[in-house]
Design a protein around this motif. Structure first.
Motif, PDB file in Angstrom:
ATOM      1  N   LEU A 527       0.828  -1.207   0.000  1.00 23.94           N
ATOM      2  CA  LEU A 527       0.000   0.000   0.000  1.00 23.94           C
ATOM      3  C   LEU A 527       0.861   1.255   0.000  1.00 23.94           C
ATOM      4  O   LEU A 527       0.525   2.259  -0.640  1.00 23.94           O
ATOM      5  CB  LEU A 527      -0.936  -0.021   1.208  1.00 23.94           C
ATOM      6  N   PHE A 528       1.976   1.218   0.722  1.00 20.94           N
ATOM      7  CA  PHE A 528       2.905   2.347   0.739  1.00 20.94           C
ATOM      8  C   PHE A 528       3.416   2.624  -0.671  1.00 20.94           C
ATOM      9  O   PHE A 528       3.403   3.771  -1.145  1.00 20.94           O
ATOM     10  CB  PHE A 528       4.060   2.011   1.683  1.00 20.94           C
ATOM     11  N   TRP A 529       3.818   1.552  -1.375  1.00 22.43           N
ATOM     12  CA  TRP A 529       4.371   1.758  -2.715  1.00 22.43           C
ATOM     13  C   TRP A 529       3.299   2.016  -3.754  1.00 22.43           C
ATOM     14  O   TRP A 529       3.561   2.675  -4.765  1.00 22.43           O
ATOM     15  CB  TRP A 529       5.259   0.577  -3.094  1.00 22.43           C
ATOM     16  N   GLN A 612       3.406  -0.672 -12.731  1.00 20.73           N
ATOM     17  CA  GLN A 612       3.839  -1.050 -11.385  1.00 20.73           C
ATOM     18  C   GLN A 612       2.691  -0.927 -10.384  1.00 20.73           C
ATOM     19  O   GLN A 612       2.503  -1.785  -9.520  1.00 20.73           O
ATOM     20  CB  GLN A 612       5.021  -0.184 -10.949  1.00 20.73           C
ATOM     21  N   ALA A 613       1.924   0.150 -10.505  1.00 15.71           N
ATOM     22  CA  ALA A 613       0.767   0.330  -9.619  1.00 15.71           C
ATOM     23  C   ALA A 613      -0.260  -0.773  -9.852  1.00 15.71           C
ATOM     24  O   ALA A 613      -0.869  -1.284  -8.897  1.00 15.71           O
ATOM     25  CB  ALA A 613       0.147   1.704  -9.846  1.00 15.71           C
ATOM     26  N   ARG A 614      -0.458  -1.157 -11.107  1.00 21.41           N
ATOM     27  CA  ARG A 614      -1.436  -2.193 -11.404  1.00 21.41           C
ATOM     28  C   ARG A 614      -1.033  -3.529 -10.781  1.00 21.41           C
ATOM     29  O   ARG A 614      -1.880  -4.264 -10.262  1.00 21.41           O
ATOM     30  CB  ARG A 614      -1.599  -2.353 -12.910  1.00 21.41           C
ATOM     31  N   LEU A 615       0.261  -3.855 -10.808  1.00 21.52           N
ATOM     32  CA  LEU A 615       0.721  -5.103 -10.204  1.00 21.52           C
ATOM     33  C   LEU A 615       0.428  -5.124  -8.706  1.00 21.52           C
ATOM     34  O   LEU A 615       0.049  -6.161  -8.143  1.00 21.52           O
ATOM     35  CB  LEU A 615       2.226  -5.284 -10.449  1.00 21.52           C
ATOM     36  N   ILE A 616       0.620  -3.988  -8.044  1.00 19.90           N
ATOM     37  CA  ILE A 616       0.300  -3.934  -6.615  1.00 19.90           C
ATOM     38  C   ILE A 616      -1.199  -4.079  -6.406  1.00 19.90           C
ATOM     39  O   ILE A 616      -1.645  -4.746  -5.469  1.00 19.90           O
ATOM     40  CB  ILE A 616       0.829  -2.625  -6.000  1.00 19.90           C
TER      41      ILE A 616
END
Length: 826
Positions: A527-529, A612-616
């Motif tokens: 969540l931080f990243w 990158q956001a989508r992977l998280i």
């Protein structure tokens, strides 16, 4: 007087026409067209026709949209991108009396398999007395020797089981396969029901359809009842986002209130299982796993496993954690065991199988081997124990009649060499069911997966329905159908109304709590990243929008001073978002922006940051709303000119920020997401200050700084005389009331860190709290004239150090179980 004719588009008229057209070509083996027609089908089609009229395309689209809204999806092994769940809008309807027979057979089978496992991992009388060949146990890759003699905590090997059933052309039900290792699909059954309830909301009460919630409640309470603590903590162990059914696992964890964990989240200390959280180690009392059991413990089982939990078998042996299902349960799901279950039922239960297997011959016996070899054209040949033997041309069972001469010879040769690796099974012909296809209904073969769970009293309960898998082609042979192309809800209906049951406790029987529960360190890290990546993408996009001329001043990029444009371009290049442009002409800048916004490969573009956001987002389904997941998964905009695409992306970032600000509860999970945003925004704004706020800054530089800090309106409302460097710097860097300014970000960071758990009770600040407070004090005591390069560089370095301190304190660092010398074990 004659009654008027029914209207052409009357729902009942349309339903009758659908049924007549379908049964005109489907045949008597179709469930809709059986001799004893179930009037519930007419009610179903009337409901669908009343919603969308005579348009199966609209019906399919409605069901697809609701499945998508729920977040249902799956992944094919080897594929990186998740696929939408293929839900048919026509459920399989089963009358209550027929279903009771199925449920009784499933319960009996679960009891039998438990009894067999208890003996094979216990006294071994079945092998000793000749009821089970020894090679069927010791020669199976599913027999886990470290579990031999281990009495599973809670007293049961099986807590949850799945069974694939088939319906023959004359309506009889038989078992195709047992699933005991890590039974998948219950979440898909639940999601199918939710989507169908939205697609045809009146059907539930009209047909008195039995509900799913009591089954899941019984399973949850059953696991809890076998734990040593009165208020146990239960986790669902997932292999991770690349698992084909990860979306289903996340949905189940959220629905049941289980922690969704991966192997790296867990640690065994002194034979007790813990989850690593932001508040230290928290005890796990029960673990529902979706891993291959051989990968659960690299110390006791497969030493190459990187997704298991070292010491888990020791924790089980000590009776400290209930594992569902116990490792080793897969021993009796092997196809070879199906050949012995009828006799085992008579021996152990004193009764025949209520749901018979499909006829199976294990080739480990001479007579059975000869039968399979001599009747190859009439059988399906497959692996006895899972992994495909050398004689099979593919990874799954094959129709003997489909083999060419070379394949046939290879199979017979290997069958003679290692007969124990093979089983032969009868070719099963399946019933069909209606599925929308080419604007109408088509008859397609189906199989039914049903689920059984052990309740709090130890008895088995069966999910009323399950889900149907529908074949792609009209070929009704089970071996040809494979996994199927469509899924359908399965509705059990009866004459009596069904009480509206949910997983919510009745009345005031639940103890109130405002503690949101346990937050694993890995989840906090994600969540931080996620917050950092979203802010990083938005900051880069802000630079690109200014270059394109989409600022609040309505200036075009060409209208900015060349030095300012050059600084913007260098900012993009420094971020590794695009190569250095050939010049500052409009065409050069347009190419720079295009690469920085949507470039692939080595460029750290907005597209790459969004990926990158989508992977998280994919690994945070149990923590994020469906709306956030949809926005993260949304395709990159491809239509319109660059300005239009940049605007679309900006609106998406704004929507994500709004959802986080207004829809996420103010829990520790939200704090870490917002921490990531604040850290990233502070760093970006400090870089903008350093580049565009220097002592020799021009009016264009300062205006650009206000654009990048999204502070143009605030500045103009406050200062009417024009742009002044001191006023701009004060607003962007030092004003604690500016939500886009550095001081505001540092104050928010400090507030979050003060509210997060600490690992000591001495009242002293932890390192990350001290660093945040010192940063805040520096900004409070700094005046505009002191905002020079050394100070700005120092602030950037200190925020980097603060981010590292947050990571060291709260996030996993390799395999270490803690982030502090202190321990909190609860």
């Amino acid at each position: 007087m004659a009654s008027p004719a029914a209207p052409l588009f009357d729902a009942a008229t349309i339903a009758d026409r659908w049924i007549a057209d379908h049964c005109g070509h489907a045949g008597g083996s179709d469930v809709l067209c059986a001799d004893s027609f179930d009037p519930a089908w007419r009610a179903l089609f009337e409901e669908l026709a009343g919603i969308t009229g005579d348009d199966w395309g609209s019906v399919r689209e409605r069901a697809r949209r609701h499945a998508e809204d729920i977040g249902t999806g799956f992944r094919i092994a080897g594929e990186g991108k998740e696929r939408p769940w293929p839900l048919s809008p026509v459920p399989l309807l089963l009358e209550q009396g027929e279903w009771q027979g199925i449920a009784a057979g499933v319960t009996q089978r679960a009891r039998l398999l438990e009894a067999v496992l208890a003996d094979l991992y216990g006294p071994g009388r079945l092998v000793h007395d000749g009821h089970v060949p020894a090679v069927l146990v010791t020669g199976s890759p599913y027999f886990l020797r470290p579990l031999d003699g281990l009495h599973p905590p809670g007293g049961s090997h099986l807590h949850f089981a799945a069974f694939d059933l088939c319906r023959g052309p004359t309506g009889e039900w038989r078992v195709l396969a047992d699933h005991l290792r890590a039974p998948a699909g219950a979440g898909f059954a639940l999601e199918n029901r939710l989507a169908m309830a939205r697609t045809a909301g009146g059907l539930q009460s009209r047909l008195n359809i039995e509900r799913h919630a009591p089954f899941f409640a019984a399973f949850r309470d059953g696991l809890a009842a076998r734990c040593r603590r009165a208020d146990p903590r239960i986790a669902l162990l997932t292999p991770g986002r690349l698992n084909p059914s990860y979306a289903e696992q996340a949905h189940l964890a959220r629905y049941l209130g289980f922690l969704l964990v991966e192997g790296a989240d867990l640690a065994v200390i002194e034979d007790q299982l813990y989850v690593r959280t932001i508040a230290g180690l928290k005890r796990i009392d029960a673990l529902w796993h979706r891993l291959d059991p051989r990968l659960l413990d690299p110390l006791a089982l497969d030493s190459h496993s990187t997704i298991g939990v070292a010491g888990l078998v020791d924790a089980m042996a000590a009776g400290n954690v209930v594992v569902a299902n116990a490792p080793g349960a897969a021993l009796v799901e092997a196809a070879a065991f199906a050949a012995f279950l009828p006799a085992l039922a008579a021996h152990l239960l004193g009764e025949p199988l209520a749901l018979p297997n499909i006829a199976t011959w294990w080739c480990g016996g001479d007579a059975e081997q000869a039968h399979v070899a001599n009747h190859l054209d009439d059988l399906v040949v497959g692996s006895a124990f899972g992994p495909a033997p050398l004689g099979l041309p593919g990874s799954g069972p094959v129709l003997g009649a489909s083999l060419d001469a070379v394949q046939r010879a290879a199979l017979l040769e290997d069958l003679a060499r290692r007969p124990q690796d093979y089983v032969g099974q009868e070719v099963v012909r399946l019933s069909t069911m209606p599925v929308p296809d080419n604007g109408g209904l088509a008859a397609r073969p189906f199989t039914l997966r049903v689920f059984a769970a052990r309740g709090p009293d130890g008895d088995w309960t069966v999910l009323p329905g399950g889900f149907a898998r529908i074949g792609r082609h009209a070929d009704v042979r089970a071996a040809v159908m494979g996994e199927g192309d469509w899924s359908a809800d399965v509705c059990v209906h009866g004459p009596e109304p069904v009480a509206p049951v949910s997983l919510l406790p009745a009345g005031d029987g639940v103890a109130l709590r405002r503690n949101p529960g346990t937050l694993p360190s890995r989840v906090a890290d994600n969540l931080f990243w996620l917050g950092r990546y979203l802010e990083r993408g938005e900051a880069l996009l802000a630079v690109l929008r200014v270059l394109l001329g989409h600022s609040i001043t309505a200036d075009t990029g060409a209208a900015l001073d060349a030095a300012t444009v050059d600084r913007l371009a260098r900012l993009v290049v420094t971020a590794n978002a695009a190569p250095t442009p050939k010049g500052l002409r409009r065409a050069d800048l347009t190419q720079l922006v295009r690469t920085a916004m949507e470039g692939e490969g080595d460029w750290y573009s907005v597209r790459a940051i969004n990926a990158q956001a989508r992977l998280i987002g994919e690994v945070s389904r149990d923590r994020l709303s469906a709306d956030m997941i949809r926005l993260l998964d949304a395709p990159f905009p491809e239509r319109g000119v660059l300005l239009d695409r940049a605007g679309s992306l900006q609106r998406r970032y704004s929507a994500l920020a709004g959802l986080a600000a207004e829809h996420m509860a103010r829990t520790d999970a939200w704090r870490f997401h917002d921490l990531g945003r604040r850290v990233e925004r502070a760093q970006a704004t400090l870089r903008f200050l350093r580049i565009f706020g220097a002592a020799d800054a021009t009016a264009d530089d300062l205006s650009t700084l206000l654009d990048l800090a999204d502070s143009q309106i605030s500045y103009r409302q406050r200062y009417l005389a024009g742009i002044a460097r001191a006023a701009v710097l004060d607003l962007v860097a030092l004003d604690p009331g500016n939500p886009r300014g550095v001081a505001f970000q540092v104050a928010a960071i400090s507030g979050h860190l003060n509210a997060l758990p600490v690992l000591s009770d001495d009242g002293l600040a932890e390192p990350q709290q001290e660093q945040a407070r010192m940063l805040a004090a520096t900004l409070v005591t700094t005046r505009v004239h002191g905002l020079d390069d050394p100070l700005l560089n120092g602030l950037l370095s200190r925020i980097d150090e603060l981010s590292a301190a947050i990571s060291k304190r709260y996030f996993l660092q390799g395999n270490q179980p803690l982030r502090s010398a202190s321990l909190i074990w609860v």
